[in-house]
Design an enzyme around this catalytic site. Sequence first.
Site, PDB file in Angstrom:
ATOM      1  N   GLU A 192       0.844  -1.200   0.000  1.00  0.00           N
ATOM      2  CA  GLU A 192       0.000   0.000   0.000  1.00  0.00           C
ATOM      3  C   GLU A 192       0.880   1.251   0.000  1.00  0.00           C
ATOM      4  OE1 GLU A 192      -3.397  -0.012   0.232  1.00  0.00           O
ATOM      5  OE2 GLU A 192      -3.457  -2.200   0.228  1.00  0.00           O
ATOM      6  N   LYS A 207      -4.370 -11.239  11.975  1.00  0.00           N
ATOM      7  CA  LYS A 207      -4.637 -12.609  11.523  1.00  0.00           C
ATOM      8  C   LYS A 207      -4.246 -13.613  12.599  1.00  0.00           C
ATOM      9  CE  LYS A 207      -3.754 -11.218   6.763  1.00  0.00           C
ATOM     10  NZ  LYS A 207      -2.711 -11.100   5.742  1.00  0.00           N
TER      11      LYS A 207
END
Length: 430
Positions: A192, A207
């Site tokens: 990003e 996660k």
Amino acid sequence: MSSPMRIGIAGLGTVGIGVVKLIRKHARDLERRSGRKVEIVAVSARNRKKVRGIVLSGYEWVKDPLDLVNNPDIDVIVELIGGSEGVARDLVTAALMAGKHVVTANKALLAHHGHELALLADKQKVSLCFEAAVAGGIPAIKALREGFAANDIQAVRGILNGTCNYILTNMRESGRDFRDVLKEAQAKGYAEANPAFDVDGIDAAHKLALLTALAFGIKPDMDSLETTGIRHITASDIAHATELGYRIKLLGLCRREGTRLIQSVEPCLVPEQSALGGVEGVLNAVQVRGDFVGQGWLVGRGAGEGPTASAVVADLIDIARGHRVPVFGIPARQMKVGNFASTDILEGHFYMHVVVRDQPGVLAQIAAILRDHKVSVEAVLQRGRDPGKPVSIVMTTHKVKQADMRRAASKISGLSLVKGKPCLMRIEQD
Ligand SMILES: NC(=O)c1ccc[n+]([C@@H]2O[C@H](COP(=O)([O-])OP(=O)(O)OC[C@H]3O[C@@H](n4cnc5c(N)ncnc54)[C@H](OP(=O)(O)O)[C@@H]3O)[C@@H](O)[C@H]2O)c1
């Protein structure tokens, strides 16, 4: 044949568009496999005028995603907006309260609010599915929640962030520094514009918190998760690790240690010939150790339009089939707060890279500190001599307590001949 399952999709970015494409392309197979047609009724995103590369005119456009919940024609809300707060959280909460099933790829939301949302899903007897939230196309959630459900899980390790794995792999292959490779990853769309979530380990931490919750039947807990990213890893760390026969990987790890649990995300060395050592580029991997099954592992693409859509639609098939399982594998009200310990209690071999001024006696000073902290050195690499100039000393240790190793590294960084902080990484064996 049963009535169609009608869905509303909120978020038409990388994942949302992938889901629309997949449902269109595999409509007949989805119907055969789930016993029902899967029909997109309505979609929502911020900007209706955005060019998205596919025709969406067949679906109702909803300006406010929350209106999807009020549509009586919709059975399942697919939340693909992202973020732990705001519209994503409001939408998922409202959908569950309205008795609609939810599929989401939103790890941040579940890592922070997973337990309260699971309570709500249980109360309403609806599904809250999040296969795409961890390791993208790899069915890691299903594996832990269902495939390995008969086991007492002892540990889960994973390479959970494709951006970091791509950067580390590329640094090794090209010999270039972190910044350089990050720039290239951004240009290629693997990172990003604001890379902090990935390279500081936060995405992997979200996660891992979900995997820990599933593995041990506890509430997702970001507060007790120790997170270190990869910004400080230098090209010379990568070169030294390679010379010693290791690869550097950003590893998520949760493990039972006696009666306590530990969870951390940190760069570690793994043997280059090991299973995790061979997971390169944008690939992800999840390794599970259970008492009856032993070690099992999954590897594949952890992000991107195709793999993530594959996981979202797999969840939709489960819902269409009427296959509902508890969100985190056990009823949400039975999920406890985890009894976590610091990774200081871990024991292991370590890699340490210290940059020192090349002067007589410096190695002896370091050796004395290591001795005082019960750290025994296994191997030392010292390249060339350059009196008065900075040189690298790299060492690996025998098994030592992480707490002792950290204290020794901190003392070493205080030596006047030492430049900067030593780079310390645990060596994780297979
Ligand atoms: N990308 C991946 O590979 C991947 C992998 C695993 C999980 N995920 C997760 O999947 C989710 C979506 O990721 P993504 O990569 O698809 O994101 P993305 O490309 O940034 O797309 C986000 C979508 O949400 C829409 N949106 C944002 N704010 C909104 C609002 N207030 N109201 C309505 N719509 C809004 C955006 O609308 P506009 O298009 O109009 O701006 C856009 O369509 C996230 O939770 C992410 O963590 C992504």
